[in-house]
Design an enzyme around this catalytic site. Structure first.
Site, PDB file in Angstrom:
ATOM      1  N   GLY A  74      25.860  -5.630  21.961  1.00  0.00           N
ATOM      2  CA  GLY A  74      26.952  -6.139  21.139  1.00  0.00           C
ATOM      3  C   GLY A  74      27.728  -7.221  21.864  1.00  0.00           C
ATOM      4  O   GLY A  74      27.488  -7.499  23.030  1.00  0.00           O
ATOM      5  N   GLY A 133      23.100  -2.512  20.849  1.00  0.00           N
ATOM      6  CA  GLY A 133      23.055  -3.035  19.478  1.00  0.00           C
ATOM      7  C   GLY A 133      21.676  -3.548  19.068  1.00  0.00           C
ATOM      8  O   GLY A 133      21.332  -3.523  17.885  1.00  0.00           O
ATOM      9  N   GLU A 156      25.130   2.247  27.565  1.00  0.00           N
ATOM     10  CA  GLU A 156      26.569   2.383  27.295  1.00  0.00           C
ATOM     11  C   GLU A 156      27.336   3.195  28.319  1.00  0.00           C
ATOM     12  O   GLU A 156      28.481   2.865  28.646  1.00  0.00           O
ATOM     13  CB  GLU A 156      26.789   2.982  25.891  1.00  0.00           C
ATOM     14  CG  GLU A 156      26.428   2.041  24.744  1.00  0.00           C
ATOM     15  CD  GLU A 156      24.950   2.013  24.419  1.00  0.00           C
ATOM     16  OE1 GLU A 156      24.182   2.793  25.042  1.00  0.00           O
ATOM     17  OE2 GLU A 156      24.540   1.226  23.550  1.00  0.00           O
ATOM     18  N   ASP A 164      25.588   4.256  20.709  1.00  0.00           N
ATOM     19  CA  ASP A 164      26.013   4.073  19.320  1.00  0.00           C
ATOM     20  C   ASP A 164      24.862   3.491  18.518  1.00  0.00           C
ATOM     21  O   ASP A 164      23.707   3.667  18.904  1.00  0.00           O
ATOM     22  CB  ASP A 164      27.295   3.219  19.275  1.00  0.00           C
ATOM     23  CG  ASP A 164      27.076   1.776  19.720  1.00  0.00           C
ATOM     24  OD1 ASP A 164      26.083   1.495  20.401  1.00  0.00           O
ATOM     25  OD2 ASP A 164      27.913   0.928  19.381  1.00  0.00           O
TER      26      ASP A 164
HETATM   27  C1  QUE Z   1      26.175  -2.197  28.589  1.00  0.00           C
HETATM   28  C2  QUE Z   1      26.203  -2.809  27.370  1.00  0.00           C
HETATM   29  C3  QUE Z   1      26.017  -4.209  27.261  1.00  0.00           C
HETATM   30  C4  QUE Z   1      25.817  -4.959  28.435  1.00  0.00           C
HETATM   31  C5  QUE Z   1      25.814  -4.314  29.674  1.00  0.00           C
HETATM   32  C6  QUE Z   1      25.988  -2.961  29.735  1.00  0.00           C
HETATM   33  C7  QUE Z   1      26.034  -4.907  26.026  1.00  0.00           C
HETATM   34  C8  QUE Z   1      25.854  -6.329  26.067  1.00  0.00           C
HETATM   35  C9  QUE Z   1      25.664  -7.001  27.276  1.00  0.00           C
HETATM   36  C10 QUE Z   1      25.470  -8.422  27.413  1.00  0.00           C
HETATM   37  C11 QUE Z   1      25.234  -9.249  26.351  1.00  0.00           C
HETATM   38  C12 QUE Z   1      25.042 -10.600  26.495  1.00  0.00           C
HETATM   39  C13 QUE Z   1      25.064 -11.170  27.741  1.00  0.00           C
HETATM   40  C14 QUE Z   1      25.287 -10.345  28.827  1.00  0.00           C
HETATM   41  C15 QUE Z   1      25.476  -8.983  28.667  1.00  0.00           C
HETATM   42  O1  QUE Z   1      25.644  -6.286  28.420  1.00  0.00           O
HETATM   43  O2  QUE Z   1      26.209  -4.291  24.944  1.00  0.00           O
HETATM   44  O3  QUE Z   1      25.303 -10.887  30.062  1.00  0.00           O
HETATM   45  O4  QUE Z   1      24.890 -12.516  27.921  1.00  0.00           O
HETATM   46  O5  QUE Z   1      25.891  -6.983  24.905  1.00  0.00           O
HETATM   47  O6  QUE Z   1      25.976  -2.331  30.960  1.00  0.00           O
HETATM   48  O7  QUE Z   1      26.377  -2.072  26.250  1.00  0.00           O
END
Ligand code: QUE
Length: 372
Positions: A74, A133, A156, A164
């Site tokens: 997400g 997500g 998460e 989720d």
């Molecule tokens: C847990 C998460 C997410 C995460 C790291 C976690 C998550 C998420 C991203 C994310 C998205 C785009 C990026 C980035 C990280 O990291 O939901 O660097 O460019 O979207 O430990 O739930």
């Protein structure tokens, strides 16, 4: 319905295209690993609803732009901002349900439920990274494709959050205690692991994905996939199921850790260290959610419960601190509060579980009405 109109010449964040009998959804934020935001979720919902009624669309597929994967999760930075505001104001979970993140999740979970009940074949190309997500957009699909590049997980608990997007439904339906291990350690699954954990169905080498998408324009998905699918290699995760079942069948996170630390296998010791690095409160809520999801009657019922927990998490220190440490500052040393499992009280866990009155997601009630 659109949350934010596309402005200027910025490329659309989701591409919606019809190619013959195929409706193709391409997540198109490659620099953010195609992380899902509210307007993207609404765009996908609109397309799916339109294609439900469009007889020229026989199959839908979802894929991600760029080399790195389908979707990292997400829009976590926006979620961080909402959680900071909620904590600063002392907001309740009920109040947080009306925050931008609370409203995003509402539409995202509606989308997850629609995917699981979609009346046409929905083919998810789970190439590369598929987390959080991204699992919601793919794990409920009728046809779930993994490749030798797949890295699938529910990360998460590492950011003080709880699985989720219907993740607890999927994890609770993995064989034995494999889903408990994947949730509490945030272990990444290979293609073979994901098939063994029932997060995916078919192994297709990534070099054949473009030809598969072409074939889906004209050909029934079962036949198209059969042309390119190969037997998946052996799953390392499945090979560990004996000790995983023995350790993770305990009723508390403390007892699970005790069993992992006493097991003697290096893999179990590694799992114990992984669990110990996660948010203690999130771990306890996650275990409770996984056990509840086992006996739930529908994905919708589980989504309703995950929605309560998600908006409650917006009011917690650990979600802010976890996103800061893992995604914003990347120091990877979150300072959780409560800091240890022993300090997480029953009341701390209960605070995540309260009903939301007129802000319940209500998808289970809507489904029951639908099917009467
Ligand atoms: C847990 C998460 C997410 C995460 C790291 C976690 C998550 C998420 C991203 C994310 C998205 C785009 C990026 C980035 C990280 O990291 O939901 O660097 O460019 O979207 O430990 O739930």
């Amino acid at each position: 319905m659109s949350a934010e109109p596309q402005t200027g010449t910025a490329p659309p964040e989701v591409l919606i295209e019809k190619h013959g009998g195929l409706g193709l959804i391409t997540l198109n934020r490659p620099k953010a690993l195609n992380a899902l935001n509210h307007s993207m979720a609404l765009t996908i919902l609109d397309a799916l609803r339109e294609w439900e009624r469009d007889d020229s669309v026989r199959t839908v597929a979802i894929t991600g732009a760029g080399e790195r994967g389908l979707c990292a999760g997400g829009d976590i930075v926006a979620i961080h901002a909402d959680a900071e505001q909620a904590v600063a104001r002392g907001a309740s979970p009920y109040e947080s349900a009306d925050s931008p993140s609370g409203r995003f999740w509402r539409d995202e979970y509606v989308l997850n439920a629609l995917i699981s009940r979609y009346p046409k074949p929905y083919v998810a190309v789970m190439d590369g990274i598929v987390m959080g997500g991204g699992v919601g957009l793919s794990g409920h699909a009728s046809h779930r494709i993994v490749t030798e590049r797949s890295m699938i997980g529910m990360p998460e608990t590492g950011i003080g959050f709880v699985p989720d997007v219907g993740g607890t439904w999927l994890l609770a339906r993995s064989p034995g205690e494999i889903g408990t291990h994947v949730a509490l350690t945030t272990a990444r699954m290979t293609a073979s692991d994901a098939i063994a954990a029932r997060f995916a169905d078919y192994f297709v080498p990534s070099e054949h994905i473009p030809a598969l998408l072409d074939t889906l324009r004209t050909t029934d998905p079962d036949i198209a996939i059969a042309k390119f699918a190969q037997p998946a290699p052996a799953s390392a995760l499945q090979a560990q199921q004996d000790w995983i079942d023995a350790c993770y069948s305990a009723n508390t996170v403390e007892e699970i850790l005790h069993r992992l630390q006493g097991d003697g296998r290096p893999e179990a010791a590694k799992a114990a260290a992984d669990v110990l690095a996660k948010s203690p409160a999130a771990l306890k809520v996650t275990l409770r959610e996984l056990r509840g999801a086992r006996t739930a009657g529908s994905l919708e019922e589980v989504l309703d419960q995950e929605y309560r927990v998600s908006v409650a998490a917006l009011t917690t220190h650990d979600l802010i601190e976890g996103i800061r440490a893992q995604v914003i500052d990347k120091d990877r040393t979150p300072r959780w509060s409560p800091a240890t499992l022993a300090e997480v009280t029953a009341a701390d866990v209960e605070a995540y579980l309260g009903e939301l009155g007129d802000r319940e997601l209500g998808s289970a009630a809507a489904k029951d009405k639908d099917t009467q």
